[in-house]
Design an enzyme around this catalytic site. Structure first.
Site, short mmCIF file in Angstrom:
data_model
loop_
_atom_site.label_atom_id
_atom_site.label_comp_id
_atom_site.label_asym_id
_atom_site.label_seq_id
_atom_site.Cartn_x
_atom_site.Cartn_y
_atom_site.Cartn_z
N GLY A 7 0.82 -1.21 0.00
CA GLY A 7 0.00 0.00 0.00
C GLY A 7 0.85 1.26 0.00
CE1 TYR A 29 -10.87 -1.13 7.31
CE2 TYR A 29 -11.57 -0.31 9.46
CZ TYR A 29 -10.62 -0.40 8.47
OH TYR A 29 -9.41 0.23 8.62
CE LYS A 64 -7.78 -2.19 9.10
NZ LYS A 64 -6.37 -2.08 8.66
#
Length: 335
Positions: free
Chosen positions: A42, A190, A194
């Site tokens: 990323g 999400y 995580k």
């Protein structure tokens, strides 16, 4: 329950200790990017790009990985412009949600380094597309795990194998989120990934002691930029209400916070004081950052966190009629 006086004294001690922290040698850290091969997933935008710039300025050899080859190549040119002669700056285009592509990418990055494993691996890739759970598709649920958990887990697995097989020490840094500690309406596709990322990191922190490989995890709040803007386009109104007042920080500030924690030798690294009470309430028995300061934060969290939770739940209930009306207009209900 702590008395008001005890809470006041605790707050004073916390603030005083916080500002004294830069002058206290809590623990030794061997973090020094100079001359190291730093592998950043990323790395073509946001935190990853900001981190790459900081590392290049410190004399590191940097590899960034991203899906968009043109974008990554543009970032490499920017990095080369601030690099010194002899620094190796390169990019790899890869879809890291694929285990094969993840393996191939890290090995390709190591070719200019005599096929030696990277010294530092920063796992910054990921995305967030908040939606209400009942409106999320099955594919979106899968994409959430692929784009948040597996995108880092595959690279971490290959990095651990490379380092251990070559008997090399190194660091692997997971980038998780405040939402690895606590979750609420809107983040059902999400935060589970995580949470899983934090579980993987906690397990590896223990297991990699066998191989003298350091594991760290960074748990920032919102980071401004294109990713945050995309997140807000799908974010439900109730989620925005709960987050009301939260101001995202810039990638540069976020990268500085990450490196500050690494230099102090912290395992769990945060980027602001708001996260500290949550960290202490949810740390899973991992090493603390500072015994005194963390003890004081734990006292504060025993009052502050339940109050925050009640406030968040109240906000959700206040949206019940609005959400029901919106779903009804979409033909969601069967009766």
């Amino acid at each position: 329950m702590p008395t008001p006086l005890a809470l006041l004294l605790s707050a004073i001690l916390i603030i005083g200790t916080y500002f004294a922290m830069p002058f206290w040698p809590f623990r030794k850290s061997n973090y020094d990017p100079r001359g190291k091969h730093c592998y950043i997933t990323g790395g073509s935008s946001g935190l990853g790009k900001a981190l790459a710039e900081r590392l290049v300025k410190q004399g590191a050899h940097v590899t960034i990985v991203g899906r968009d080859s043109k974008k990554a190549e543009g970032v490499v040119e920017e990095l080369k412009a601030i690099a010194a002669p002899g620094q190796i700056i390169q990019c790899i285009a890869a879809d890291l949600t694929s285990p094969i592509a993840s393996t191939n990418a890290i090995h390709a990055a190591c070719k200019p380094h005599a096929d030696q494993a990277p010294d530092y691996v920063y796992l910054c890739a990921g995305f967030s597309r908040p939606k209400l759970f009942v409106e999320t598709t099955k594919q979106e649920l899968k994409d959430g795990l692929d784009g948040v958990y597996w995108v880092s887990a595959y690279t971490a697995h290959e990095a651990c194998q490379m380092m251990s097989k070559q008997r090399r020490t190194g660091k692997i840094i997971f980038v998780a989120s405040f939402l690895s500690y606590v979750s609420f309406a809107g983040y059902s596709s999400y935060s589970p990934a995580k949470y899983a990322l934090r579980g993987l990191s906690d397990a590896l922190r223990s297991e990699m002691l066998l191989h003298n490989i350091d594991i760290h995890i960074f748990l920032p709040c919102g980071i401004s930029g294109p990713g945050f803007d995309a997140e807000n386009r799908t974010k439900p109104a109730v989620t925005k209400k709960i987050e009301e007042g939260d101001t995202p920080i810039t990638p540069d500030v976020c990268a500085a916070a990450l490196e500050s924690g690494l230099k102090k030798g912290y395992y769990q690294i945060t980027d602001n004081l708001v996260t500290e009470p949550i960290r202490l309430r949810s740390n899973g028995g991992v090493p603390t950052n500072n015994f005194l300061l963390d003890t004081l934060w734990l006292i504060v969290s025993s009052v502050g966190v339940p109050i925050w939770r009640m406030t968040a739940d109240s906000a959700v209930r206040s949206f019940r009629a609005k959400v029901e009306k919106e779903l009804e207009a979409k033909g969601y209900y069967v009766s």
